[in-house]
Write an enzyme that holds these catalytic residues in place. Structure first.
Site, short mmCIF file in Angstrom:
data_model
loop_
_atom_site.label_atom_id
_atom_site.label_comp_id
_atom_site.label_asym_id
_atom_site.label_seq_id
_atom_site.Cartn_x
_atom_site.Cartn_y
_atom_site.Cartn_z
N CYS A 199 25.44 58.80 44.00
CA CYS A 199 25.20 57.96 45.17
C CYS A 199 25.32 58.88 46.38
O CYS A 199 26.39 59.44 46.62
CB CYS A 199 26.21 56.82 45.25
SG CYS A 199 26.11 55.84 46.78
N CYS A 204 20.12 54.41 51.61
CA CYS A 204 20.35 55.08 50.33
C CYS A 204 20.12 56.57 50.55
O CYS A 204 19.00 56.99 50.85
CB CYS A 204 19.42 54.53 49.26
SG CYS A 204 19.66 55.31 47.64
#
Length: 292
Positions: free
Chosen positions: A231, A88
């Site tokens: 993101c 991530c």
């Protein structure tokens, strides 16, 4: 049996996480507990849950330490639905800020911290604007998928690629199309990726390149979390896809505007191939305790 967790809420361009320290890896972090922490109505609320574990205490730690013995901490990242994720990009910046705030590491401006992840060791550097992370070598996928999404009236071609986790990037024709896509419904990718994928929808700015920097806008549906305000790995994937489509002469520096803010992406040569880095802010919002 419930356990009280001392947590910190953090965010990077609106991509938000619940973080807590479990140095010895003794906490039974079940999918049910992850969903309870990430629940926006009955829990803390977040796109994901990040546990800080000493790499030596994590089941995947031996392989990480064999590559880089300095990677003392492992970012144990989970999506909001309880599923495991490899990497991530926004989360690792927030994770680094959390380690610093908790006194678990020290990192001065310009210094680099090695962090263990399921995608391998990732180097994070502190900068004036926040943190920059080397996401490692990127690669194109073998598939040529089509993507269907609500409010897009026909299937669109996508580009499959990996930046440590899987992505499918779709180019749209206008900002109006980008704004109308309904990402409350999971986009359908055909053929379906074996492990799922984050799906990014991207529109180039006009002009595409200003002062040597590429500019794009992006929205994303994240595997296991739904639409998020940002993101990090998705921004990198969207920039890489646009650079690929633009062809020879496309820039290596990109600015990606997402609903939660702006991140920077840079493509650069390394010994093992072409790497991509991500830079942007990280903020710790509040701390508390919750029984889960």
């Amino acid at each position: 049996m419930t356990t009280t967790v001392r947590f910190t809420k953090g965010q990077g361009t609106g991509n938000d996480f619940v973080l807590f320290a479990d140095p010895d890896g003794s906490f039974d972090l079940t999918p049910e507990r992850i969903r309870a922490l990430a629940d926006r109505h009955f829990g803390v609320g977040g796109d994901g849950v990040i546990r800080a574990v000493r790499t030596a205490s994590h089941p995947e730690g031996a392989a990480i330490l064999a590559v880089d013995p300095d990677a003392e901490w492992f970012m144990d990242y989970h999506n909001a639905d309880g599923s495991v994720a490899e990497m991530c990009g926004n989360g690792i910046r927030v994770f680094t800020a959390y380690l610093i705030e908790e006194g678990l590491v020290t990192l001065e401006q310009g210094e680099t911290l090695a962090v263990g992840t399921r995608a391998g060791v990732r180097d994070v550097q502190r900068s004036r604007a926040g943190f920059q992370v080397d996401l490692g070598r990127w690669s194109l996928g073998d598939e040529s998928p089509e993507v269907r999404a609500r409010e897009l009236h026909a299937a669109r071609p996508g580009l499959s690629l990996s930046v440590g986790n899987p992505h499918v990037v779709v180019a749209l024709a206008s900002n109006d199309e980008l704004e109308k896509v309904d990402l409350t419904v999971i986009p359908v990718v055909t053929p379906a990726p074996a492990d799922g994928a984050n799906v990014e929808f991207v529109v180039p700015e006009e002009p595409l390149v200003t002062d040597g920097v590429g500019r794009i806008r992006m929205r994303v549906h994240e595997r296991g979390s739904g639409e998020t305000l940002s993101c990090g790995t998705g921004a990198a994937a969207a920039a890489l896809a646009t650079r690929y489509w633009a062809g020879q002469g496309a820039p290596d520096h990109w600015r990606v505007d997402v609903p939660g803010g702006t991140v920077g992406v840079r493509v650069f040569a390394a010994e093992d191939g072409e790497h991509v880095s991500l830079n942007g802010p990280a903020e710790l919002v509040f701390t508390g305790e919750l029984a889960v």
